[in-house]
Scaffold this motif. Structure first.
Motif, PDB file in Angstrom:
ATOM      1  N   SER A   1       0.825  -1.206   0.000  1.00 63.38           N
ATOM      2  CA  SER A   1       0.000   0.000   0.000  1.00 63.38           C
ATOM      3  C   SER A   1       0.861   1.259   0.000  1.00 63.38           C
ATOM      4  O   SER A   1       0.506   2.265  -0.624  1.00 63.38           O
TER       5      SER A   1
ATOM      6  N   SER B   1       7.113   4.128   4.489  1.00 66.43           N
ATOM      7  CA  SER B   1       6.869   2.901   5.253  1.00 66.43           C
ATOM      8  C   SER B   1       6.104   3.203   6.532  1.00 66.43           C
ATOM      9  O   SER B   1       6.540   4.006   7.346  1.00 66.43           O
ATOM     10  N   GLN B   2       4.981   2.547   6.702  1.00 64.27           N
ATOM     11  CA  GLN B   2       4.210   2.703   7.930  1.00 64.27           C
ATOM     12  C   GLN B   2       5.037   2.247   9.120  1.00 64.27           C
ATOM     13  O   GLN B   2       5.229   2.974  10.076  1.00 64.27           O
ATOM     14  N   SER B   3       5.560   1.027   9.048  1.00 60.32           N
ATOM     15  CA  SER B   3       6.284   0.446  10.178  1.00 60.32           C
ATOM     16  C   SER B   3       7.680   1.049  10.336  1.00 60.32           C
ATOM     17  O   SER B   3       8.214   1.107  11.438  1.00 60.32           O
TER      18      SER B   3
ATOM     19  N   THR C   1      10.277  -2.297   7.277  1.00 61.74           N
ATOM     20  CA  THR C   1      10.159  -3.218   6.144  1.00 61.74           C
ATOM     21  C   THR C   1      11.542  -3.476   5.533  1.00 61.74           C
ATOM     22  O   THR C   1      12.227  -2.536   5.115  1.00 61.74           O
TER      23      THR C   1
ATOM     24  N   SER D   1      -3.503  -2.034   5.656  1.00 62.76           N
ATOM     25  CA  SER D   1      -3.319  -0.612   5.928  1.00 62.76           C
ATOM     26  C   SER D   1      -4.517   0.219   5.454  1.00 62.76           C
ATOM     27  O   SER D   1      -5.009   0.029   4.350  1.00 62.76           O
TER      28      SER D   1
ATOM     29  N   LYS E   1      -6.538  -4.600  -1.308  1.00 55.80           N
ATOM     30  CA  LYS E   1      -7.326  -4.776  -0.090  1.00 55.80           C
ATOM     31  C   LYS E   1      -8.208  -6.020  -0.217  1.00 55.80           C
ATOM     32  O   LYS E   1      -8.327  -6.804   0.710  1.00 55.80           O
TER      33      LYS E   1
ATOM     34  N   GLU F   1      -6.104  -9.351  -0.090  1.00 57.23           N
ATOM     35  CA  GLU F   1      -5.522  -9.734   1.196  1.00 57.23           C
ATOM     36  C   GLU F   1      -6.571 -10.031   2.252  1.00 57.23           C
ATOM     37  O   GLU F   1      -6.352 -10.843   3.134  1.00 57.23           O
TER      38      GLU F   1
HETATM   39  C1  F6R Z   1      -1.509  -3.708   2.636  1.00 57.12           C
HETATM   40  C2  F6R Z   1      -0.385  -3.504   3.555  1.00 57.12           C
HETATM   41  C3  F6R Z   1       0.991  -3.804   3.066  1.00 57.12           C
HETATM   42  C4  F6R Z   1       1.983  -2.739   3.532  1.00 57.12           C
HETATM   43  C5  F6R Z   1       3.410  -3.105   3.119  1.00 57.12           C
HETATM   44  C6  F6R Z   1       4.419  -2.047   3.489  1.00 57.12           C
HETATM   45  O1  F6R Z   1      -2.724  -3.429   3.237  1.00 57.12           O
HETATM   46  O2  F6R Z   1      -0.577  -3.128   4.678  1.00 57.12           O
HETATM   47  O3  F6R Z   1       1.009  -3.934   1.676  1.00 57.12           O
HETATM   48  O4  F6R Z   1       1.603  -1.516   2.972  1.00 57.12           O
HETATM   49  O5  F6R Z   1       3.766  -4.336   3.727  1.00 57.12           O
HETATM   50  O6  F6R Z   1       4.507  -1.890   4.879  1.00 57.12           O
HETATM   51  P1  F6R Z   1       5.216  -0.634   5.514  1.00 57.12           P
HETATM   52  O7  F6R Z   1       4.421   0.575   5.123  1.00 57.12           O
HETATM   53  O8  F6R Z   1       5.219  -0.871   6.993  1.00 57.12           O
HETATM   54  O9  F6R Z   1       6.607  -0.577   4.936  1.00 57.12           O
END
Ligand code: F6R
Length: 368
Positions: free
Chosen positions: A58, A103-105, A108, A156, A241, A244
């Motif tokens: 995402s 990156s959310q986390s 990655t 996400s 979405k 998954e």
């Molecule tokens: C989809 C989803 C994943 C993350 C991907 C990247 O709903 O959540 O595709 O977007 O694994 O993760 P981050 O943003 O943490 O690097």
């Protein structure tokens, strides 16, 4: 703790106006866009001659959306690439390249390795991240934090919308540094972004309509998603979405590609979600999509159309019409993605799956 909801994801979908407002807050002060951490000089930012956005899933889609805005505002070429592909190529990078790692986390593995590779090649790295002090921001030259808050649902939602907003701020920061936008124009763009939490709040009034639709199409074999321009990455995100969460075959296409292959997939009753651009934006984009919808409807597709409220031209071609508020074209993904998130979650729930913990997936992918 799910705030009265059956699953976290729905709570997080409803938190999106707040996630956007929190992400924008404090980034426009005394007439200037400001980042959270900037360990590169203004001069170096001004000298950037090329931008890469690297990310996965995402987050990658958020980069695809932002490419339209960043190129338009800065006149810099922007390439958006999956982090896992970027690092195994031999991308052309130097000290005037800006690599935006989303990156959310912030952990990655593929994105982190892409950051390391970029820095070895002397490129500047700017992280867009939702997790304070994570590895990716720690290893970057500049950071812009999204403030979506912790995301529990594996899929996400609010972090994705916040990533789009943050990527747009990066675009405005570059436009400001390069002088491709006058200060009053930057201020105007920022004000339009600030109006988005209210627009997203309005879209949330469609949640029950979309859930009802999700229950009615939950036994479909597959769902296709079509979009053009900024609606294209929205279509990709809608399909991701659904894959998954509902373990269903779903694919997003650029609507212009229909005739080059995907139209052969259309059969009686196949749901096709179409992300419409605003009729008040670029008329040519809108009319092309109207003709795409009429073509697929004529071949038996069940058309589900996400359109701007008051868009009467699409009505005859929409078997299901979901209306979203009118917003500037570049900001449309912030409203049109929301119904697609709800649709995927409700189809998954109807099929009996755990919406918050889809099988085989982890929230943070720390192995390659
Ligand atoms: C989809 C989803 C994943 C993350 C991907 C990247 O709903 O959540 O595709 O977007 O694994 O993760 P981050 O943003 O943490 O690097």
């Amino acid at each position: 703790e799910k705030g009265g909801h059956e699953y976290f994801m729905l709570k997080e979908i409803e938190e999106q106006p707040e996630a956007l407002a929190n992400t924008l807050r404090g980034h426009f002060e005394s007439g200037r866009i400001i980042l959270d951490e900037q360990r590169i000089s203004d001069q170096d930012l001004r000298d950037v001659d090329k931008v890469f956005v690297v990310a996965c899933g995402s987050a990658y889609h958020s980069g695809l959306v932002a490419k339209y805005a960043i190129e338009h505002w800065t006149r810099l070429p922007v390439e958006v690439e999956l982090a896992s592909e970027f690092r195994y190529r031999d991308p052309v990078l130097d000290r005037d390249t800006l690599v935006v790692a989303v990156s959310q986390s912030g952990e990655t593995a593929d994105t982190l390795e892409a950051v390391r590779h970029a820095r070895e090649q002397k490129a500047r790295v700017l992280a867009v991240c939702n997790t304070n002090g994570a590895q990716i921001p720690r290893e970057s030259d500049a950071v812009l934090y999204t403030h979506a808050g912790p995301e529990i649902g594996v899929a996400s939602t609010k972090a994705f919308l916040a990533q789009i907003a943050a990527n747009y701020l990066v675009g405005l920061a570059l436009a400001q540094a390069r002088g491709t936008k006058y200060p009053d124009e930057v201020a105007r763009e920022f004000a339009e972004l600030e109006a988005m939490p209210a627009a997203v709040q309005k879209v949330l009034s469609t949640v029950e309509q979309v859930r009802d639709l999700g229950r009615r199409i939950a036994d479909s074999k597959a769902v296709l998603f079509l979009g053009r321009h900024v609606g294209f990455p929205v279509a990709l995100e809608g399909a991701l979405k659904l894959k998954e969460l509902a373990y269903m075959h779903a694919e997003g296409f650029a609507a212009g590609e229909l005739k080059h292959g995907p139209i052969a997939l259309i059969e009686d009753g196949l749901p096709v979600v179409v992300v419409m651009p605003s009729p008040k934006g670029r008329a040519v984009l809108h009319s092309k999509l109207v003709s795409n919808i009429s073509e697929i409807q004529a071949r038996g597709a069940r058309t589900i159309v996400i359109a701007e409220e008051g868009d009467e031209t699409v009505r005859p071609f929409a078997d299901e019409l979901i209306e979203v508020p009118a917003v500037p074209t570049l900001l449309q993904p912030l409203v049109s993605t929301v119904p697609l998130q709800v649709l995927a979650a409700e189809i998954a729930r109807t099929r009996g799956y755990d919406v918050d913990k889809p099988r085989n997936l982890a929230k943070s992918v720390t192995v390659e």
